[in-house]
Design a protein around this motif. Structure first.
Motif, PDB file in Angstrom:
ATOM      1  N   GLY A 107       8.974   4.400  -4.496  1.00  0.00           N
ATOM      2  CA  GLY A 107       9.343   5.738  -4.050  1.00  0.00           C
ATOM      3  C   GLY A 107       8.539   6.805  -4.762  1.00  0.00           C
ATOM      4  O   GLY A 107       8.163   6.638  -5.922  1.00  0.00           O
ATOM      5  N   PRO A 108       8.252   7.921  -4.093  1.00  0.00           N
ATOM      6  CA  PRO A 108       7.507   9.006  -4.737  1.00  0.00           C
ATOM      7  C   PRO A 108       8.341   9.662  -5.834  1.00  0.00           C
ATOM      8  O   PRO A 108       9.538   9.893  -5.659  1.00  0.00           O
ATOM      9  N   GLY A 109       7.699   9.973  -6.952  1.00  0.00           N
ATOM     10  CA  GLY A 109       8.418  10.597  -8.045  1.00  0.00           C
ATOM     11  C   GLY A 109       8.705  12.070  -7.839  1.00  0.00           C
ATOM     12  O   GLY A 109       9.653  12.612  -8.405  1.00  0.00           O
ATOM     13  N   ARG A 110       7.901  12.720  -7.014  1.00  0.00           N
ATOM     14  CA  ARG A 110       7.989  14.174  -6.901  1.00  0.00           C
ATOM     15  C   ARG A 110       9.366  14.689  -6.483  1.00  0.00           C
ATOM     16  O   ARG A 110       9.858  15.668  -7.077  1.00  0.00           O
ATOM     17  N   PRO A 111      10.052  14.094  -5.478  1.00  0.00           N
ATOM     18  CA  PRO A 111      11.370  14.619  -5.121  1.00  0.00           C
ATOM     19  C   PRO A 111      12.359  14.602  -6.278  1.00  0.00           C
ATOM     20  O   PRO A 111      13.156  15.544  -6.432  1.00  0.00           O
ATOM     21  N   LEU A 112      12.326  13.561  -7.103  1.00  0.00           N
ATOM     22  CA  LEU A 112      13.236  13.494  -8.245  1.00  0.00           C
ATOM     23  C   LEU A 112      12.944  14.603  -9.248  1.00  0.00           C
ATOM     24  O   LEU A 112      13.869  15.244  -9.769  1.00  0.00           O
ATOM     25  N   PHE A 113      11.672  14.844  -9.540  1.00  0.00           N
ATOM     26  CA  PHE A 113      11.331  15.920 -10.459  1.00  0.00           C
ATOM     27  C   PHE A 113      11.718  17.277  -9.876  1.00  0.00           C
ATOM     28  O   PHE A 113      12.221  18.152 -10.595  1.00  0.00           O
ATOM     29  N   THR A 119       3.398  12.607  -9.531  1.00  0.00           N
ATOM     30  CA  THR A 119       2.464  12.490  -8.410  1.00  0.00           C
ATOM     31  C   THR A 119       2.254  11.038  -7.971  1.00  0.00           C
ATOM     32  O   THR A 119       1.406  10.775  -7.129  1.00  0.00           O
ATOM     33  N   LYS A 120       3.049  10.128  -8.531  1.00  0.00           N
ATOM     34  CA  LYS A 120       2.873   8.705  -8.245  1.00  0.00           C
ATOM     35  C   LYS A 120       4.089   8.135  -7.531  1.00  0.00           C
ATOM     36  O   LYS A 120       5.113   8.800  -7.379  1.00  0.00           O
ATOM     37  N   THR A 121       3.966   6.884  -7.096  1.00  0.00           N
ATOM     38  CA  THR A 121       5.127   6.145  -6.624  1.00  0.00           C
ATOM     39  C   THR A 121       5.573   5.186  -7.722  1.00  0.00           C
ATOM     40  O   THR A 121       4.761   4.677  -8.496  1.00  0.00           O
ATOM     41  N   VAL A 122       6.881   4.963  -7.763  1.00  0.00           N
ATOM     42  CA  VAL A 122       7.473   4.100  -8.785  1.00  0.00           C
ATOM     43  C   VAL A 122       8.437   3.136  -8.102  1.00  0.00           C
ATOM     44  O   VAL A 122       9.247   3.553  -7.267  1.00  0.00           O
ATOM     45  N   ASN A 168       0.841  -1.199   0.000  1.00  0.00           N
ATOM     46  CA  ASN A 168       0.000   0.000   0.000  1.00  0.00           C
ATOM     47  C   ASN A 168       0.879   1.252   0.000  1.00  0.00           C
ATOM     48  O   ASN A 168       1.018   1.934   1.024  1.00  0.00           O
ATOM     49  N   PRO A 169       1.465   1.584  -1.149  1.00  0.00           N
ATOM     50  CA  PRO A 169       2.381   2.724  -1.208  1.00  0.00           C
ATOM     51  C   PRO A 169       1.700   4.064  -1.461  1.00  0.00           C
ATOM     52  O   PRO A 169       2.382   5.089  -1.579  1.00  0.00           O
ATOM     53  N   ASP A 170       0.376   4.081  -1.531  1.00  0.00           N
ATOM     54  CA  ASP A 170      -0.318   5.295  -1.959  1.00  0.00           C
ATOM     55  C   ASP A 170      -0.085   6.483  -1.034  1.00  0.00           C
ATOM     56  O   ASP A 170      -0.213   7.637  -1.456  1.00  0.00           O
ATOM     57  N   GLY A 171       0.244   6.225   0.229  1.00  0.00           N
ATOM     58  CA  GLY A 171       0.519   7.326   1.147  1.00  0.00           C
ATOM     59  C   GLY A 171       1.736   8.141   0.757  1.00  0.00           C
ATOM     60  O   GLY A 171       1.906   9.280   1.208  1.00  0.00           O
ATOM     61  N   LEU A 172       2.600   7.560  -0.105  1.00  0.00           N
ATOM     62  CA  LEU A 172       3.784   8.276  -0.572  1.00  0.00           C
ATOM     63  C   LEU A 172       3.513   9.129  -1.804  1.00  0.00           C
ATOM     64  O   LEU A 172       4.360   9.939  -2.192  1.00  0.00           O
ATOM     65  N   ASN A 173       2.350   8.941  -2.416  1.00  0.00           N
ATOM     66  CA  ASN A 173       2.031   9.707  -3.618  1.00  0.00           C
ATOM     67  C   ASN A 173       2.131  11.205  -3.355  1.00  0.00           C
ATOM     68  O   ASN A 173       1.604  11.715  -2.367  1.00  0.00           O
ATOM     69  N   ASN A 174       2.856  11.895  -4.235  1.00  0.00           N
ATOM     70  CA  ASN A 174       2.931  13.359  -4.203  1.00  0.00           C
ATOM     71  C   ASN A 174       3.641  13.915  -2.973  1.00  0.00           C
ATOM     72  O   ASN A 174       3.490  15.094  -2.649  1.00  0.00           O
ATOM     73  N   GLN A 175       4.404  13.078  -2.278  1.00  0.00           N
ATOM     74  CA  GLN A 175       5.221  13.587  -1.174  1.00  0.00           C
ATOM     75  C   GLN A 175       6.504  14.166  -1.761  1.00  0.00           C
ATOM     76  O   GLN A 175       7.283  13.470  -2.406  1.00  0.00           O
ATOM     77  N   GLY A 176       6.723  15.448  -1.533  1.00  0.00           N
ATOM     78  CA  GLY A 176       7.885  16.118  -2.094  1.00  0.00           C
ATOM     79  C   GLY A 176       8.916  16.489  -1.048  1.00  0.00           C
ATOM     80  O   GLY A 176       8.794  16.146   0.135  1.00  0.00           O
ATOM     81  N   ILE A 177       9.938  17.202  -1.471  1.00  0.00           N
ATOM     82  CA  ILE A 177      11.042  17.564  -0.575  1.00  0.00           C
ATOM     83  C   ILE A 177      10.542  18.398   0.604  1.00  0.00           C
ATOM     84  O   ILE A 177      10.945  18.173   1.752  1.00  0.00           O
ATOM     85  N   TRP A 178       9.663  19.360   0.341  1.00  0.00           N
ATOM     86  CA  TRP A 178       9.150  20.217   1.422  1.00  0.00           C
ATOM     87  C   TRP A 178       8.396  19.389   2.451  1.00  0.00           C
ATOM     88  O   TRP A 178       8.583  19.565   3.666  1.00  0.00           O
ATOM     89  N   GLU A 179       7.550  18.476   1.978  1.00  0.00           N
ATOM     90  CA  GLU A 179       6.761  17.644   2.894  1.00  0.00           C
ATOM     91  C   GLU A 179       7.663  16.742   3.735  1.00  0.00           C
ATOM     92  O   GLU A 179       7.443  16.554   4.941  1.00  0.00           O
ATOM     93  N   ILE A 180       8.685  16.183   3.101  1.00  0.00           N
ATOM     94  CA  ILE A 180       9.595  15.282   3.814  1.00  0.00           C
ATOM     95  C   ILE A 180      10.403  16.061   4.850  1.00  0.00           C
ATOM     96  O   ILE A 180      10.550  15.628   6.006  1.00  0.00           O
ATOM     97  N   CYS A 181      10.920  17.228   4.466  1.00  0.00           N
ATOM     98  CA  CYS A 181      11.683  18.060   5.409  1.00  0.00           C
ATOM     99  C   CYS A 181      10.838  18.445   6.619  1.00  0.00           C
ATOM    100  O   CYS A 181      11.294  18.353   7.770  1.00  0.00           O
TER     101      CYS A 181
END
Length: 268
Positions: free
Chosen positions: A168-174, A134-137, A50-63
């Motif tokens: 892993g969430p794609g957003r931090p990489l982008f 916005t997805k996990t990969v 169930n990785p959906d909780g990681l969807n769209n988590q970016g650097i700001w959210e993680i920090c």
């Protein structure tokens, strides 16, 4: 004197991969924690399912997730981060939320302009499609072998992939890939003027995900700061798996020795 160490994992690896490090640091007198990213579940298996909780988590959210956790501690901790965890560690340190930081093969901060082919290829499973922002990969064994396990055997790489990888969430990489073109990028770290505790940057010479030339470029950004300590260490022959493969103890022992040298060893 700080005695609590917070370990921060990177993209595609579950926080439980830090357990051997936590056991070693505990033996040396530290207290430790290894919280996951926002959206991570308690185990590798649960997060994969169930990785959906990681969807769209970016650097700001993680920090902010780690800043909130650190605020609840009795003292400013030391942070040890790998890959994107190393970038987060630098942001926490620059904002004076932690006493010292170790960034192991860290994702580049804004201002680094070198982009080696190996780095692009490692991130391609995510960056190849804008919809992945916005997805996990997840990485398959072959992709993990190139990005993490290129300096170890196929057998060990496949075993690490089976044991520790999560989507892993794609957003931090982008966000990191476009940092130099984004005015208020969340990958921005004050490398020049921040008054902060000591920072250790490390790099494996065979790293594909964050090649050595990238981390050296980060170190050059910090060279302009005469008020705070920044040091750099290279590991010959090691790739991006250096925190979880059979040679992890060498890296962990060096971190312990550096912390002791900088006055951040555990209390007697």
């Amino acid at each position: 004197m700080t005695t609590h160490v917070v370990f921060i994992h990177g993209l595609w690896i579950h926080s439980s991969a830090w357990k051997p490090w936590q056991e070693l640091f505990t033996q040396k007198g530290y207290t430790t924690s290894a919280p996951g990213w926002p959206g991570d579940l308690d185990t590798v298996e649960a997060t994969r399912a169930n990785p959906d909780g990681l969807n769209n988590q970016g650097i700001w959210e993680i920090c902010n997730h780690y800043a909130d956790l650190i605020e609840k501690l009795d003292e400013r901790p030391i942070v040890v981060g790998h890959s994107f965890g190393g970038l987060i560690a630098q942001e926490l340190l620059a904002n004076d939320l932690v006493a010292a930081a170790v960034a192991i093969d860290p994702a580049p901060v804004k201002g680094v302009h070198v982009i080696p082919f190996a780095q692009l290829k490692s991130g391609f499973p995510v960056l190849r499609s804008p919809g992945n922002r916005t997805k996990t990969v997840a990485l398959d064994e072959k992709q993990f072998k190139y990005a993490f396990g290129n300096a170890i055997t196929d057998e060990e790489s496949n075993a690490l992939h089976a044991a520790w990888t999560i989507p892993g969430p794609g957003r931090p990489l982008f966000e990191d890939a476009t940092a130099n073109f984004t005015r208020n990028s969340h990958a921005t770290v004050d490398t020049e003027t921040a008054l902060r505790g000591p920072l250790l940057l490390t790099s494996g010479t065979e790293d594909h995900t964050v090649p050595e030339v990238v981390t050296r470029a980060v170190a050059k950004l910090y060279a302009k700061n005469d008020s705070s300590v920044t040091e750099y260490h290279t590991y010959e022959g090691k790739g991006h798996s250096l925190t979880i493969d059979a040679g992890w103890q060498e890296v962990a022992s060096d971190v312990l020795a550096w912390l002791d040298q900088k006055g951040h060893g555990p209390r007697p």
